[in-house]
Design a protein around this motif. Structure first.
Motif, short mmCIF file in Angstrom:
data_model
loop_
_atom_site.label_atom_id
_atom_site.label_comp_id
_atom_site.label_asym_id
_atom_site.label_seq_id
_atom_site.Cartn_x
_atom_site.Cartn_y
_atom_site.Cartn_z
N GLU A 1 0.82 -1.21 0.00
CA GLU A 1 0.00 0.00 0.00
C GLU A 1 0.85 1.26 0.00
O GLU A 1 0.57 2.24 -0.71
CB GLU A 1 -0.91 0.01 1.24
N VAL A 2 1.95 1.23 0.81
CA VAL A 2 2.81 2.41 0.90
C VAL A 2 3.51 2.68 -0.43
O VAL A 2 3.60 3.84 -0.88
CB VAL A 2 3.84 2.21 2.03
N GLU B 1 3.06 1.94 16.47
CA GLU B 1 1.77 1.45 16.96
C GLU B 1 1.58 -0.03 16.68
O GLU B 1 1.02 -0.77 17.50
CB GLU B 1 0.63 2.26 16.33
N LEU B 2 2.06 -0.46 15.50
CA LEU B 2 1.96 -1.89 15.17
C LEU B 2 2.80 -2.73 16.13
O LEU B 2 2.38 -3.80 16.60
CB LEU B 2 2.42 -2.13 13.72
N THR B 3 4.00 -2.24 16.42
CA THR B 3 4.89 -2.94 17.35
C THR B 3 4.29 -2.98 18.75
O THR B 3 4.39 -3.99 19.46
CB THR B 3 6.28 -2.27 17.38
N ASN B 4 3.66 -1.88 19.16
CA ASN B 4 3.01 -1.85 20.47
C ASN B 4 1.94 -2.93 20.57
O ASN B 4 1.82 -3.63 21.58
CB ASN B 4 2.40 -0.48 20.74
N LEU B 5 1.14 -3.04 19.50
CA LEU B 5 0.10 -4.06 19.49
C LEU B 5 0.71 -5.46 19.51
O LEU B 5 0.26 -6.34 20.27
CB LEU B 5 -0.78 -3.91 18.24
N ILE C 1 0.62 10.78 9.09
CA ILE C 1 1.74 10.33 9.93
C ILE C 1 2.75 9.61 9.06
O ILE C 1 2.46 9.21 7.92
CB ILE C 1 1.26 9.41 11.07
N THR C 2 3.93 9.42 9.60
CA THR C 2 4.99 8.72 8.87
C THR C 2 4.86 7.22 9.09
O THR C 2 4.14 6.75 9.98
CB THR C 2 6.37 9.18 9.36
N ALA C 3 5.61 6.48 8.30
CA ALA C 3 5.63 5.02 8.44
C ALA C 3 6.22 4.63 9.79
O ALA C 3 5.84 3.61 10.39
CB ALA C 3 6.44 4.39 7.31
N SER D 1 -6.66 3.68 13.62
CA SER D 1 -6.57 5.11 13.34
C SER D 1 -5.25 5.45 12.65
O SER D 1 -5.21 6.23 11.69
CB SER D 1 -6.71 5.90 14.64
N ALA D 2 -4.16 4.84 13.12
CA ALA D 2 -2.84 5.10 12.52
C ALA D 2 -2.79 4.61 11.09
O ALA D 2 -2.16 5.23 10.22
CB ALA D 2 -1.76 4.41 13.35
N ASP D 3 -3.47 3.51 10.81
CA ASP D 3 -3.51 2.97 9.45
C ASP D 3 -4.18 3.96 8.50
O ASP D 3 -3.70 4.22 7.40
CB ASP D 3 -4.27 1.64 9.48
N SER D 4 -5.28 4.55 8.96
CA SER D 4 -5.99 5.54 8.14
C SER D 4 -5.14 6.80 7.95
O SER D 4 -5.08 7.36 6.85
CB SER D 4 -7.32 5.90 8.81
#
Length: 416
Positions: free
Chosen positions: A168-169, A385-389, A377-379, A367-370
């Motif tokens: 996507e990026v 946030e992904l790492t936190n999850l 926001i940056t990658a 939300s970060a994905d959107s």
């Protein structure tokens, strides 16, 4: 064509069918069966049979052969003038065969056999205790392997999600919606994931090899370790083999007391002696003569300066020592059970809060994905946030495995 499809299906499904599976209970059984300590059970049994056979021989006739030749400086002479009684030779010879048969010894032989039997049971139970204590080591290895398996699944899910996000990026960069170099940040994170896979695989291999050595069964990374459903009953009643061992030690002491008590019993023995010598039993016949003697003899140690009594008193103290050891073991075991129960309760509370945290993390990541798609926001922020999850999901998995481990240890400590 149909035949080709059938063969293809068989080839695809064959590896999964042949895949080795193992459970925690199987590991328990295998370590008890294959651990080198288990070989001593047969050795002790064989040794006991030999010892019992030796003790039983005292009930059989005892045969002995004696021979002697002597020269004496003086011999008996009859001081009667003109009696024509020939003096004995100064060189004398004698060969005898003796047979002794135990008739009665107060049950000493039977008491000795009972003591040997009690000693065998104690040794066998000591082996059982040693093998049982390996269960907690099995628990630690088994659930550590399960943790690496679950961590691999989570890491794989993170990798798949990042790979999809990378596509996507790149598409967003192409159309100018996302800042350039954002894809490089995701690619770097994917390389880190590859390193984490290698570390997990290395740890898992080491754990599996250690477990395989303990249970003496070949295992590898393809082995499926089934996650057990462990139930615990929180009660203080213990069923540990150590308690049976303490009881067997007391029985062994009681058998020793019985044996010592019978050592002062009277002993009745029948005997027969046959021989050939010069002189024989007739001391006046100065020639080689056969002879024999048969009889019965009684031996009774009437007074031993209270040695027997003191030995039995010492054994009574040993029984009190065993009782003390039993109390100490129960106390320490109940303390361990209490600690494990608190660990179970604590981990259950952690799991409840883990689920709440993960739900919140998923909302933040959504939300970060959107925001990443819209270039807000940056990658790097998205990866954070992904790492936190991922870390929180990993913590949840860790707590679930810890809960299973705590339950398994509780059951082992209790003797369930």
């Amino acid at each position: 064509m149909k035949r080709f499809i059938i063969i293809l299906i068989i080839l695809i499904t064959l590896p999964s069918v042949a895949q080795q599976r193992i459970t925690l209970e199987e590991c328990y059984d295998l370590v008890i069966e294959n651990y080198p300590l288990a070989k001593q059970l047969l050795l002790f049994e064989t040794q006991n049979k030999l010892d019992a056979a030796v003790i039983s021989t005292s009930k059989l006739p005892q045969l002995s052969l004696d021979a002697q030749a002597t020269y004496q400086s003086e011999v008996i002479e009859i001081p009667i003038p003109n009696a024509n009684i020939e003096s004995l030779n100064k060189d004398q010879y004698r060969a005898t065969v003796s047979v002794n048969q135990l008739i009665y010894n107060g049950g000493l032989v039977d008491a000795s056999l009972k003591l040997k039997s009690a000693q065998l049971k104690t040794k066998q139970k000591q082996i059982e205790v040693g093998l049982y204590q390996l269960k907690q080591q099995i628990n630690q290895l088994y659930f550590s392997i399960l943790l690496t398996q679950e961590s691999e699944l989570l890491l794989n899910a993170k990798q798949v999600q990042l790979q999809a996000k990378l596509k996507e990026v790149k598409s967003g960069i192409k159309y100018g919606a996302i800042l350039p170099s954002s894809d490089k940040i995701l690619e770097a994170e994917l390389l880190k994931i590859s390193q984490q896979f290698q570390e997990l695989e290395s740890n898992k291999t080491a754990l599996i090899e250690t477990l395989a050595s303990l249970i003496n069964r070949p295992l590898d990374a393809s082995t499926v370790f089934q996650n057990p459903l462990i139930e615990t009953e929180f009660q203080k009643e213990l069923n540990r083999p150590e308690l049976a061992l303490f009881q067997l030690k007391k029985e062994e002491i009681e058998n020793s007391e019985s044996l010592i008590h019978k050592q002062n019993s009277s002993k009745l023995v029948g005997f027969a002696i046959g021989g050939y010598g010069n002189p024989g039993l007739n001391m006046l016949d100065n020639s080689f003569q056969p002879f024999y003697t048969i009889g019965i003899k009684l031996n009774w140690n009437v007074f031993d300066w209270n040695s027997n009594k003191k030995q039995r008193e010492s054994l009574t103290i040993n029984k009190d020592i065993v009782d003390t050891e039993t109390e100490i073991f129960k106390l320490n075991t109940n303390i361990e059970l209490n600690q494990q129960q608190k660990e179970i309760d604590k981990t259950k509370a952690f799991i409840t809060s883990d689920l709440e945290i993960i739900n919140l993390r998923k909302e933040v990541l959504k939300s970060a994905d959107s925001q990443l798609k819209n270039g807000v926001i940056t990658a790097s922020a998205y990866i954070t946030e992904l790492t936190n999850l991922y870390e929180d999901e990993n913590t949840l998995v860790k707590h679930k495995i810890q809960l299973q481990l705590a339950k398994a240890n509780y059951n082992v400590i209790k003797g369930q």
